[in-house]
Design a protein around this motif. Structure first.
Motif, PDB file in Angstrom:
ATOM      1  N   ASN A  17       8.168  -9.947   8.925  1.00 43.10           N
ATOM      2  CA  ASN A  17       7.188 -11.196   7.720  1.00 43.10           C
ATOM      3  C   ASN A  17       6.659 -10.080   7.099  1.00 43.10           C
ATOM      4  OD1 ASN A  17       5.187  -9.801   9.064  1.00 43.10           O
ATOM      5  ND2 ASN A  17       4.264 -11.681   9.804  1.00 43.10           N
ATOM      6  N   ILE A  18       6.488  -8.971   6.604  1.00 39.15           N
ATOM      7  CA  ILE A  18       6.112  -8.605   4.863  1.00 39.15           C
ATOM      8  C   ILE A  18       6.917  -9.097   3.785  1.00 39.15           C
ATOM      9  CG2 ILE A  18       4.323  -7.140   3.806  1.00 39.15           C
ATOM     10  CD1 ILE A  18       4.241  -6.069   6.230  1.00 39.15           C
ATOM     11  N   ASN A  19       6.500  -9.431   3.006  1.00 41.77           N
ATOM     12  CA  ASN A  19       6.979  -9.799   2.061  1.00 41.77           C
ATOM     13  C   ASN A  19       7.133  -8.528   1.022  1.00 41.77           C
ATOM     14  OD1 ASN A  19       7.383 -12.403   1.726  1.00 41.77           O
ATOM     15  ND2 ASN A  19       5.791 -12.505   1.423  1.00 41.77           N
ATOM     16  N   VAL A  20       8.090  -8.037   0.377  1.00 40.51           N
ATOM     17  CA  VAL A  20       8.801  -6.377  -0.379  1.00 40.51           C
ATOM     18  C   VAL A  20       9.238  -6.754  -1.616  1.00 40.51           C
ATOM     19  CG1 VAL A  20       9.255  -4.306  -0.230  1.00 40.51           C
ATOM     20  CG2 VAL A  20       8.079  -5.922   2.148  1.00 40.51           C
ATOM     21  N   LEU A  21       8.373  -6.338  -3.123  1.00 38.93           N
ATOM     22  CA  LEU A  21       9.304  -5.804  -3.909  1.00 38.93           C
ATOM     23  C   LEU A  21      10.009  -4.634  -4.216  1.00 38.93           C
ATOM     24  CD1 LEU A  21       9.813  -7.133  -6.394  1.00 38.93           C
ATOM     25  CD2 LEU A  21       7.559  -6.352  -7.369  1.00 38.93           C
ATOM     26  N   ILE A  22      11.530  -4.843  -4.310  1.00 34.81           N
ATOM     27  CA  ILE A  22      12.277  -3.535  -4.469  1.00 34.81           C
ATOM     28  C   ILE A  22      12.429  -3.544  -6.069  1.00 34.81           C
ATOM     29  CG2 ILE A  22      14.373  -1.999  -4.452  1.00 34.81           C
ATOM     30  CD1 ILE A  22      14.270  -3.573  -1.500  1.00 34.81           C
ATOM     31  N   VAL A  23      12.326  -2.565  -6.667  1.00 33.49           N
ATOM     32  CA  VAL A  23      12.674  -2.625  -8.408  1.00 33.49           C
ATOM     33  C   VAL A  23      12.805  -1.029  -8.185  1.00 33.49           C
ATOM     34  CG1 VAL A  23      11.284  -2.270 -10.479  1.00 33.49           C
ATOM     35  CG2 VAL A  23      10.317  -3.502  -8.508  1.00 33.49           C
ATOM     36  N   GLU A  24      14.184  -1.312  -9.096  1.00 34.14           N
ATOM     37  CA  GLU A  24      15.395  -0.230  -9.180  1.00 34.14           C
ATOM     38  C   GLU A  24      15.112  -0.731 -11.169  1.00 34.14           C
ATOM     39  OE1 GLU A  24      19.369  -0.301  -7.957  1.00 34.14           O
ATOM     40  OE2 GLU A  24      18.107  -1.480  -6.541  1.00 34.14           O
ATOM     41  N   ASN A  25      15.411   1.352 -11.399  1.00 40.05           N
ATOM     42  CA  ASN A  25      16.170   1.311 -12.642  1.00 40.05           C
ATOM     43  C   ASN A  25      17.171   2.000 -12.380  1.00 40.05           C
ATOM     44  OD1 ASN A  25      15.109   4.362 -12.810  1.00 40.05           O
ATOM     45  ND2 ASN A  25      13.359   3.521 -13.644  1.00 40.05           N
ATOM     46  N   SER A  26      17.851   3.013 -13.393  1.00 39.50           N
ATOM     47  CA  SER A  26      19.123   3.603 -13.749  1.00 39.50           C
ATOM     48  C   SER A  26      18.551   5.332 -12.223  1.00 39.50           C
ATOM     49  CB  SER A  26      19.620   4.419 -14.991  1.00 39.50           C
ATOM     50  OG  SER A  26      18.536   4.879 -15.726  1.00 39.50           O
ATOM     51  N   SER A  27      17.946   5.770 -12.280  1.00 36.92           N
ATOM     52  CA  SER A  27      17.719   6.910 -11.606  1.00 36.92           C
ATOM     53  C   SER A  27      16.440   6.593 -10.061  1.00 36.92           C
ATOM     54  CB  SER A  27      17.329   7.844 -12.101  1.00 36.92           C
ATOM     55  OG  SER A  27      15.775   7.752 -13.221  1.00 36.92           O
ATOM     56  N   VAL A  28      15.464   5.824 -10.536  1.00 42.06           N
ATOM     57  CA  VAL A  28      14.671   5.511 -10.105  1.00 42.06           C
ATOM     58  C   VAL A  28      14.543   4.601  -8.623  1.00 42.06           C
ATOM     59  CG1 VAL A  28      11.988   5.520  -9.418  1.00 42.06           C
ATOM     60  CG2 VAL A  28      12.597   7.405 -11.116  1.00 42.06           C
ATOM     61  N   ILE A  29      13.682   4.340  -7.798  1.00 38.22           N
ATOM     62  CA  ILE A  29      13.317   2.798  -6.931  1.00 38.22           C
ATOM     63  C   ILE A  29      11.803   3.179  -6.024  1.00 38.22           C
ATOM     64  CG2 ILE A  29      14.211   4.191  -4.461  1.00 38.22           C
ATOM     65  CD1 ILE A  29      16.135   1.584  -4.404  1.00 38.22           C
ATOM     66  N   PHE A  30      11.386   1.983  -6.511  1.00 37.26           N
ATOM     67  CA  PHE A  30      10.251   1.700  -6.107  1.00 37.26           C
ATOM     68  C   PHE A  30      10.205   0.878  -4.934  1.00 37.26           C
ATOM     69  CE2 PHE A  30       9.570   2.736 -10.194  1.00 37.26           C
ATOM     70  CZ  PHE A  30       8.478   4.254 -10.160  1.00 37.26           C
ATOM     71  N   ILE A  31       9.588   0.582  -3.278  1.00 37.42           N
ATOM     72  CA  ILE A  31       9.491  -0.376  -2.576  1.00 37.42           C
ATOM     73  C   ILE A  31       7.824  -0.504  -2.470  1.00 37.42           C
ATOM     74  CG2 ILE A  31       9.718  -1.096  -0.547  1.00 37.42           C
ATOM     75  CD1 ILE A  31      11.930   0.616  -0.043  1.00 37.42           C
ATOM     76  N   LYS A  32       7.155  -2.235  -2.917  1.00 37.72           N
ATOM     77  CA  LYS A  32       5.916  -2.351  -2.841  1.00 37.72           C
ATOM     78  C   LYS A  32       6.272  -3.335  -2.493  1.00 37.72           C
ATOM     79  CE  LYS A  32       5.520  -0.950  -8.104  1.00 37.72           C
ATOM     80  NZ  LYS A  32       5.312  -1.133  -9.015  1.00 37.72           N
ATOM     81  N   TRP A  33       4.195  -3.575  -1.031  1.00 33.05           N
ATOM     82  CA  TRP A  33       4.012  -4.296  -0.933  1.00 33.05           C
ATOM     83  C   TRP A  33       2.759  -4.514  -0.319  1.00 33.05           C
ATOM     84  CZ3 TRP A  33       6.066   0.485   1.629  1.00 33.05           C
ATOM     85  CH2 TRP A  33       5.993   0.319   2.423  1.00 33.05           C
ATOM     86  N   VAL A  34       2.031  -5.799  -0.427  1.00 33.25           N
ATOM     87  CA  VAL A  34       0.605  -5.477   0.467  1.00 33.25           C
ATOM     88  C   VAL A  34       0.459  -6.049   1.804  1.00 33.25           C
ATOM     89  CG1 VAL A  34      -1.497  -6.187  -0.292  1.00 33.25           C
ATOM     90  CG2 VAL A  34       0.060  -6.155  -1.595  1.00 33.25           C
ATOM     91  N   LYS A  35      -0.550  -5.094   2.488  1.00 38.49           N
ATOM     92  CA  LYS A  35      -0.051  -5.318   3.901  1.00 38.49           C
ATOM     93  C   LYS A  35      -2.196  -5.256   4.160  1.00 38.49           C
ATOM     94  CE  LYS A  35       0.377  -4.622   8.995  1.00 38.49           C
ATOM     95  NZ  LYS A  35       1.234  -4.140   9.900  1.00 38.49           N
ATOM     96  N   ASP A  36      -3.226  -6.230   4.748  1.00 39.39           N
ATOM     97  CA  ASP A  36      -4.538  -6.373   5.169  1.00 39.39           C
ATOM     98  C   ASP A  36      -4.966  -5.011   3.714  1.00 39.39           C
ATOM     99  OD1 ASP A  36      -3.806  -6.351   7.906  1.00 39.39           O
ATOM    100  OD2 ASP A  36      -3.352  -4.329   8.269  1.00 39.39           O
ATOM    101  N   ASN A  37      -5.217  -5.651   3.113  1.00 42.11           N
ATOM    102  CA  ASN A  37      -5.553  -5.705   1.546  1.00 42.11           C
ATOM    103  C   ASN A  37      -5.848  -4.372   0.562  1.00 42.11           C
ATOM    104  OD1 ASN A  37      -7.477  -6.660  -0.043  1.00 42.11           O
ATOM    105  ND2 ASN A  37      -9.129  -5.644   0.152  1.00 42.11           N
ATOM    106  N   LEU A  38      -4.553  -3.529   1.429  1.00 40.32           N
ATOM    107  CA  LEU A  38      -3.923  -2.672   0.890  1.00 40.32           C
ATOM    108  C   LEU A  38      -2.477  -2.481   0.757  1.00 40.32           C
ATOM    109  CD1 LEU A  38      -4.475   0.238   3.493  1.00 40.32           C
ATOM    110  CD2 LEU A  38      -5.830  -0.008   1.578  1.00 40.32           C
ATOM    111  N   VAL A  39      -2.305  -2.013  -1.184  1.00 41.86           N
ATOM    112  CA  VAL A  39      -0.781  -2.018  -1.453  1.00 41.86           C
ATOM    113  C   VAL A  39      -0.246  -1.169  -1.331  1.00 41.86           C
ATOM    114  CG1 VAL A  39       0.163  -2.208  -3.976  1.00 41.86           C
ATOM    115  CG2 VAL A  39      -2.325  -3.260  -3.108  1.00 41.86           C
ATOM    116  N   TYR A  40       0.523  -0.372  -1.079  1.00 41.94           N
ATOM    117  CA  TYR A  40       1.690   0.443  -0.514  1.00 41.94           C
ATOM    118  C   TYR A  40       2.535   0.114  -1.362  1.00 41.94           C
ATOM    119  CZ  TYR A  40      -0.163   0.390   3.403  1.00 41.94           C
ATOM    120  OH  TYR A  40      -1.244  -0.115   4.424  1.00 41.94           O
TER     121      TYR A  40
END
Length: 116
Positions: A64-87
């Motif tokens: 149930n945690i919202n996640v953002l995936i960002v990618e460019n030509s060679s790199v991918i990022f996955i980001k989310w927030v849980k319990d006031n921590l950004v991952y």
């Protein structure tokens, strides 16, 4: 990791099935960022954690945690927030499956792309 914990003002959450090759805390101040580097299948994967919030339009979920995936030509990022921590986990696109496994281990939830 014990040395890094001296500078953290939060309880980090790390995957237990992976051994880091590098750990740092920067800056060691009132809002430090923990950075942990893993070498998996000869590819670097970087996990960062810090106290804060992140405004984003999610395009995936971990349970149930919202996640953002960002990618460019060679790199991918996955980001989310849980319990006031950004991952944030990033690595080469070829490491996507390993990045997802690390995220799933940290969140204890299954990764789901929105629209699936």
């Amino acid at each position: 990791m014990e040395q890094a914990r001296k500078y953290l003002n939060f309880k980090e959450v790390l995957p237990t099935n992976y051994i880091p090759i590098y750990i740092s805390v920067s800056p060691p101040s009132n809002n430090p960022c923990l950075t942990v580097v893993y070498l998996i299948n000869n590819k670097r994967i970087i996990l960062s954690e810090w106290v804060g919030n992140l405004e984003f339009n999610p395009n995936a979920k971990m349970g149930n945690i919202n996640v953002l995936i960002v990618e460019n030509s060679s790199v991918i990022f996955i980001k989310w927030v849980k319990d006031n921590l950004v991952y944030e986990i990033c690595g080469e696109k070829q490491s996507l499956n390993d990045i997802i496994r690390i995220a799933e281990e940290i969140t204890k939830a299954k990764f789901i792309l929105q629209g699936e």
